[in-house]
Design a protein around this motif. Structure first.
Motif, PDB file in Angstrom:
ATOM      1  N   GLU A   1      -0.063  23.315  28.846  1.00  0.00           N
ATOM      2  CA  GLU A   1      -1.227  23.934  29.486  1.00  0.00           C
ATOM      3  C   GLU A   1      -0.792  24.932  30.549  1.00  0.00           C
ATOM      4  OE1 GLU A   1      -5.465  24.283  30.291  1.00  0.00           O
ATOM      5  OE2 GLU A   1      -4.310  23.453  28.624  1.00  0.00           O
ATOM      6  N   VAL A   2       0.168  24.564  31.369  1.00  0.00           N
ATOM      7  CA  VAL A   2       0.651  25.453  32.425  1.00  0.00           C
ATOM      8  C   VAL A   2       1.274  26.710  31.835  1.00  0.00           C
ATOM      9  CG1 VAL A   2       2.355  25.692  34.264  1.00  0.00           C
ATOM     10  CG2 VAL A   2       0.960  23.626  34.130  1.00  0.00           C
ATOM     11  N   ASP A   3       2.080  26.553  30.774  1.00  0.00           N
ATOM     12  CA  ASP A   3       2.701  27.715  30.136  1.00  0.00           C
ATOM     13  C   ASP A   3       1.648  28.676  29.596  1.00  0.00           C
ATOM     14  OD1 ASP A   3       5.168  26.685  30.709  1.00  0.00           O
ATOM     15  OD2 ASP A   3       5.477  25.789  28.721  1.00  0.00           O
ATOM     16  N   GLN A   4       0.604  28.128  29.002  1.00  0.00           N
ATOM     17  CA  GLN A   4      -0.452  28.958  28.445  1.00  0.00           C
ATOM     18  C   GLN A   4      -1.187  29.712  29.553  1.00  0.00           C
ATOM     19  OE1 GLN A   4      -3.360  26.776  26.226  1.00  0.00           O
ATOM     20  NE2 GLN A   4      -4.528  28.592  25.640  1.00  0.00           N
ATOM     21  N   ARG A   5      -1.516  29.017  30.643  1.00  0.00           N
ATOM     22  CA  ARG A   5      -2.204  29.675  31.756  1.00  0.00           C
ATOM     23  C   ARG A   5      -1.331  30.756  32.384  1.00  0.00           C
ATOM     24  NH1 ARG A   5      -6.973  27.106  33.755  1.00  0.00           N
ATOM     25  NH2 ARG A   5      -7.771  25.868  32.021  1.00  0.00           N
ATOM     26  N   GLU A   6      -0.051  30.484  32.525  1.00  0.00           N
ATOM     27  CA  GLU A   6       0.849  31.460  33.135  1.00  0.00           C
ATOM     28  C   GLU A   6       0.898  32.748  32.319  1.00  0.00           C
ATOM     29  OE1 GLU A   6       5.354  31.660  35.036  1.00  0.00           O
ATOM     30  OE2 GLU A   6       4.864  30.116  33.553  1.00  0.00           O
TER      31      GLU A   6
ATOM     32  N   GLU B   1      -0.400  36.517  33.653  1.00  0.00           N
ATOM     33  CA  GLU B   1       0.509  37.661  33.644  1.00  0.00           C
ATOM     34  C   GLU B   1      -0.059  38.805  32.812  1.00  0.00           C
ATOM     35  OE1 GLU B   1       4.199  36.107  32.269  1.00  0.00           O
ATOM     36  OE2 GLU B   1       4.749  35.222  34.214  1.00  0.00           O
ATOM     37  N   ALA B   2      -0.787  38.483  31.769  1.00  0.00           N
ATOM     38  CA  ALA B   2      -1.343  39.515  30.904  1.00  0.00           C
ATOM     39  C   ALA B   2      -2.426  40.333  31.602  1.00  0.00           C
ATOM     40  CB  ALA B   2      -1.907  38.887  29.633  1.00  0.00           C
ATOM     41  N   VAL B   3      -3.092  39.766  32.604  1.00  0.00           N
ATOM     42  CA  VAL B   3      -4.135  40.503  33.315  1.00  0.00           C
ATOM     43  C   VAL B   3      -3.673  40.953  34.701  1.00  0.00           C
ATOM     44  CG1 VAL B   3      -6.010  39.384  32.081  1.00  0.00           C
ATOM     45  CG2 VAL B   3      -5.154  38.342  34.188  1.00  0.00           C
ATOM     46  N   GLY B   4      -2.352  40.939  34.922  1.00  0.00           N
ATOM     47  CA  GLY B   4      -1.803  41.474  36.154  1.00  0.00           C
ATOM     48  C   GLY B   4      -1.777  40.523  37.324  1.00  0.00           C
ATOM     49  N   SER B   5      -1.939  39.239  37.076  1.00  0.00           N
ATOM     50  CA  SER B   5      -1.867  38.251  38.145  1.00  0.00           C
ATOM     51  C   SER B   5      -0.638  37.384  37.900  1.00  0.00           C
ATOM     52  CB  SER B   5      -3.144  37.417  38.191  1.00  0.00           C
ATOM     53  OG  SER B   5      -3.127  36.504  39.269  1.00  0.00           O
TER      54      SER B   5
ATOM     55  N   MET C   1      -2.471  32.421  41.746  1.00  0.00           N
ATOM     56  CA  MET C   1      -3.618  31.568  41.473  1.00  0.00           C
ATOM     57  C   MET C   1      -3.462  30.193  42.127  1.00  0.00           C
ATOM     58  SD  MET C   1      -6.055  33.038  39.867  1.00  0.00           S
ATOM     59  CE  MET C   1      -5.695  34.344  41.036  1.00  0.00           C
ATOM     60  N   PHE C   2      -2.220  29.704  42.181  1.00  0.00           N
ATOM     61  CA  PHE C   2      -1.989  28.408  42.837  1.00  0.00           C
ATOM     62  C   PHE C   2      -2.362  28.485  44.317  1.00  0.00           C
ATOM     63  CE2 PHE C   2       0.597  25.508  45.346  1.00  0.00           C
ATOM     64  CZ  PHE C   2       0.349  24.297  44.709  1.00  0.00           C
TER      65      PHE C   2
ATOM     66  N   GLY D   1     -16.986  28.954  40.402  1.00  0.00           N
ATOM     67  CA  GLY D   1     -16.240  29.920  39.619  1.00  0.00           C
ATOM     68  C   GLY D   1     -16.662  31.337  39.989  1.00  0.00           C
ATOM     69  N   SER D   2     -15.703  32.256  39.994  1.00  0.00           N
ATOM     70  CA  SER D   2     -15.977  33.656  40.324  1.00  0.00           C
ATOM     71  C   SER D   2     -14.821  34.504  39.820  1.00  0.00           C
ATOM     72  CB  SER D   2     -16.159  33.830  41.836  1.00  0.00           C
ATOM     73  OG  SER D   2     -14.930  33.636  42.509  1.00  0.00           O
ATOM     74  N   PRO D   3     -14.987  35.812  39.771  1.00  0.00           N
ATOM     75  CA  PRO D   3     -13.897  36.679  39.296  1.00  0.00           C
ATOM     76  C   PRO D   3     -12.604  36.536  40.087  1.00  0.00           C
ATOM     77  CG  PRO D   3     -15.962  37.888  39.254  1.00  0.00           C
ATOM     78  CD  PRO D   3     -16.247  36.569  39.930  1.00  0.00           C
ATOM     79  N   ILE D   4     -12.665  36.087  41.327  1.00  0.00           N
ATOM     80  CA  ILE D   4     -11.446  35.986  42.127  1.00  0.00           C
ATOM     81  C   ILE D   4     -10.470  34.982  41.522  1.00  0.00           C
ATOM     82  CG2 ILE D   4     -12.212  34.177  43.724  1.00  0.00           C
ATOM     83  CD1 ILE D   4     -10.845  35.693  45.947  1.00  0.00           C
ATOM     84  N   ILE D   5     -10.967  34.033  40.773  1.00  0.00           N
ATOM     85  CA  ILE D   5     -10.082  33.074  40.095  1.00  0.00           C
ATOM     86  C   ILE D   5     -10.161  33.261  38.575  1.00  0.00           C
ATOM     87  CG2 ILE D   5     -10.094  31.359  41.948  1.00  0.00           C
ATOM     88  CD1 ILE D   5     -12.216  29.808  40.388  1.00  0.00           C
ATOM     89  N   TYR D   6     -10.553  34.448  38.142  1.00  0.00           N
ATOM     90  CA  TYR D   6     -10.630  34.793  36.718  1.00  0.00           C
ATOM     91  C   TYR D   6     -11.491  33.805  35.942  1.00  0.00           C
ATOM     92  CZ  TYR D   6      -6.885  37.985  37.926  1.00  0.00           C
ATOM     93  OH  TYR D   6      -6.157  38.986  38.521  1.00  0.00           O
ATOM     94  N   ASN D   7     -12.563  33.371  36.587  1.00  0.00           N
ATOM     95  CA  ASN D   7     -13.452  32.386  35.990  1.00  0.00           C
ATOM     96  C   ASN D   7     -14.882  32.735  36.395  1.00  0.00           C
ATOM     97  OD1 ASN D   7     -14.526  30.128  34.770  1.00  0.00           O
ATOM     98  ND2 ASN D   7     -13.948  28.734  36.413  1.00  0.00           N
ATOM     99  N   PRO D   8     -15.556  33.624  35.649  1.00  0.00           N
ATOM    100  CA  PRO D   8     -16.890  34.077  36.066  1.00  0.00           C
ATOM    101  C   PRO D   8     -17.876  32.933  36.186  1.00  0.00           C
ATOM    102  CG  PRO D   8     -16.473  34.643  33.771  1.00  0.00           C
ATOM    103  CD  PRO D   8     -15.174  34.152  34.339  1.00  0.00           C
TER     104      PRO D   8
END
Length: 596
Positions: free
Chosen positions: A323-328, A332-336, A341-342, A459-466
């Motif tokens: 799960e962590v590898d997938q989130r990472e 990275e793909a969206v520039g974060s 995020m942690f 949830g909000s865009p600041i954590i990539y979770n609308p």
């Protein structure tokens, strides 16, 4: 500070909060809001911010009545923030489990299901009561129920701190840390209609019940079967927690079992120790274990979850590591980055964990300066973290979602200990500089953590979770799609399976699982869709493709076209094989011809 000045300051704080709430109420959400934070008027945030600043100052600096009023002011602010979906007249909030819970509640309200047929019926029953007694929509009843179950967290955390240390700064700090809402991590625990998360806010009630049992040794009139009123309180609060969600009952049993184990060892090793004066927790641990076992093992859903956990322990690419590898990779793909995020999502929890960890270490080294009674209670909770962390590791290896839920439970224990730990830290700092200086420094640190915690409650865009705001337009679009369109044609979403809306709108008709209630549903194949191969993008069959404002906000704006692009949506509009059949401000559905 003079009492008159304090009273005026508190009055200003409550007035600012009242004005903020009224302004928010006067400006309801009219369209989908990706963030409740940016959608809420600035005046509201100014009023709530002023009230919170006053509350933090008074909770730290004052004692007695004034401190209690400061805590009440802060609790009012945080409750108002949590209640923003209600205050701003959201139709509903939540697009995952929340919609399924809405369906179950609808079934109960329509007499298609009895509450006891659910594994954990408390939230649904509360919402149904609001619906019938208050005459409000079921959706709104669930949002009210969310707030009702949250408030005990703010009340009982400072009460537990008072039971541990007595009146003082620790009570005020415990209240402030509770305002950070550390159990919510937006990975597996959420502020919304989510029974697992809602149950976390009742854990302090159970903890307070057994704290009262341990603290009050006076002989009180016994109840039948040799029960004391405080024992009965433990059982009643624990059963209430079980009915909201059973997973955290496991944590409570582990906590009580750890305390019982410490008591057993203390009685074997010491002849004179405060723990020897505490009534034992042996019977309570056993009784609650039996209650949980009878409740859980008789339920097929629990058995399936337990089987899945065991299977996950022995499978590759399953568990927290995958799960962590997938989130990472996604960040990275969206520039974060995962580190960024942690800090945003877990920074305040990390700070509190570090402070509590250092404090516990000082206690075990005999350098804390605590009296023996307080030290005993700190040891109870600190040693209970060992089995609770072990349980987290089991979940982490087998079912990552459950692991992050367990982090929420551990966060409750850290919140309880943080009041005592930070009070000692500020006291030590005050000895080095001055008491006002130490209190001011503590207020700054707590204030920063408080802001960080509150800005990630929803949830909000600041954590990539609308935000999962469900509007009237979205409900209307899905109602038409589910009830008027061809039931044999699959309903397909853009990265989000729409079957949950079938649950929320039509109910689950007594089904106790979260599997799809629609005839057929799924998500589009992103690669085929982006290549313009709309006819083959879903199993090469005819399908109804749904796009909402939530989808475009997430995929186009937040994910920066990582999976879906605006060009592919624009091309769909003119494709000969796609017809727009439903459209409003926030919902579009296209009938797409497949190749078959």
């Amino acid at each position: 500070m003079k009492r008159s000045t304090l009273n005026i300051t508190l009055a200003i704080g409550f007035l600012a909060v009242a004005v903020g709430i009224l302004v928010a109420r006067a400006n309801p959400a009219t369209n989908y809001e990706p963030s409740v934070y940016t959608g809420t008027p600035t005046i509201t945030w100014l009023g709530l911010g002023l009230g919170l600043a006053i509350a933090v100052s008074i909770a730290l600096a004052c004692r007695g009545r004034e401190q209690a009023l400061g805590i009440a002011l802060g609790g009012t602010v945080v409750t108002a923030i949590v209640s923003l979906p209600v205050i701003r007249n959201y139709r509903f909030s939540g697009m995952g489990d929340a919609l399924s819970h809405l369906g179950w509640t609808r079934d109960i309200a329509n007499a298609e299901m009895a509450p006891h047929e659910l594994f954990y019926p408390a939230v649904h029953t509360i919402a149904t009561a609001f619906h019938y007694v208050g005459g409000i929509p079921i959706e709104r009843g669930l949002l009210f129920g969310m707030v009702v179950l949250f408030v005990p967290f703010l009340i009982f955390v400072p009460l537990i701190a008072r039971e541990i240390t007595g009146p003082g700064m620790a009570v005020g700090i415990a209240a402030i840390v509770s305002w950070m809402i550390l159990p919510i991590n937006n990975v597996a625990t959420h502020m919304g209609v989510h029974t697992n998360s809602n149950a976390l806010f009742l854990v302090p009630v159970v903890i307070f019940a057994f704290m009262a049992y341990l603290r009050r040794r006076a002989t009180i009139e016994r109840l039948p079967f040799g029960l004391s009123p405080f024992s009965l309180l433990i059982y009643l609060t624990a059963i209430g927690l079980l009915l909201v969600h059973p997973q955290h009952m496991i944590g409570v049993i582990a906590l009580m079992g750890a305390i019982a184990g410490v008591q057993f060892l203390a009685r074997r090793r010491f002849d004179d120790h405060p723990m020897l004066d505490h009534p034992t927790m042996y019977a309570h641990t056993v009784v609650l274990g039996v209650i949980f076992g009878l409740w859980a093992l008789s339920n097929e859903r629990f058995r399936n979850a337990a089987t899945g956990l065991i299977a996950g322990l022995f499978q590759e690419d399953v568990g927290g590591g995958a799960e962590v590898d997938q989130r990472e990779a996604s960040f990275e793909a969206v520039g974060s980055s995962l580190g960024e995020m942690f800090v945003i999502m877990f920074g305040d929890l990390a700070v509190i964990s570090l402070v509590v960890g250092l404090f516990v270490l000082l206690v075990w080294l005999g350098r804390s300066g605590l009296d023996p009674e307080t030290k005993s209670f700190v040891n109870y909770f600190a040693l209970a973290l060992v089995p609770l962390t072990g349980l987290f590791l089991v979940y982490f290896l087998g079912t990552p979602t459950m692991a992050f839920r367990q982090i929420g439970f551990i966060a409750v224990i850290l919140t309880v200990l943080a009041g005592v730990a930070l009070a000692r830290a500020i006291g030590a700092l005050s000895g080095v500089i001055t008491r006002p200086g130490g209190t001011a420094a503590g207020a700054v640190v707590l204030g920063v953590c408080l802001v960080l915690g509150l800005m990630t409650v929803f949830g909000s865009p600041i954590i990539y979770n609308p935000g999962q705001h469900v509007t009237d337009q979205k409900f209307s679009g899905y109602e038409t799609a589910l009830n008027d369109a061809d039931q044999e044609t699959p309903l397909v979403g853009m990265g989000y399976d729409p079957y949950r809306y079938d649950h929320g709108i039509n109910g689950l008709e007594g089904v106790e699982s979260l599997s799809s209630g629609a005839a057929s549903s799924g998500v589009i194949d992103a690669d085929e869709f982006e290549n313009g191969s709309y006819s083959t993008a879903y199993n090469e069959v005819d399908y109804n493709f749904v796009v909402t404002d939530f989808d475009t906000t997430r995929e186009i704006e937040i994910y920066q076209e990582l999976h879906h692009s605006q060009d592919s949506l624009d091309t769909l509009e003119t494709d000969s094989g796609a017809d727009k059949v439903i459209s409003n401000e926030e919902f579009r559905m296209y009938a797409v011809q497949g190749e078959e």
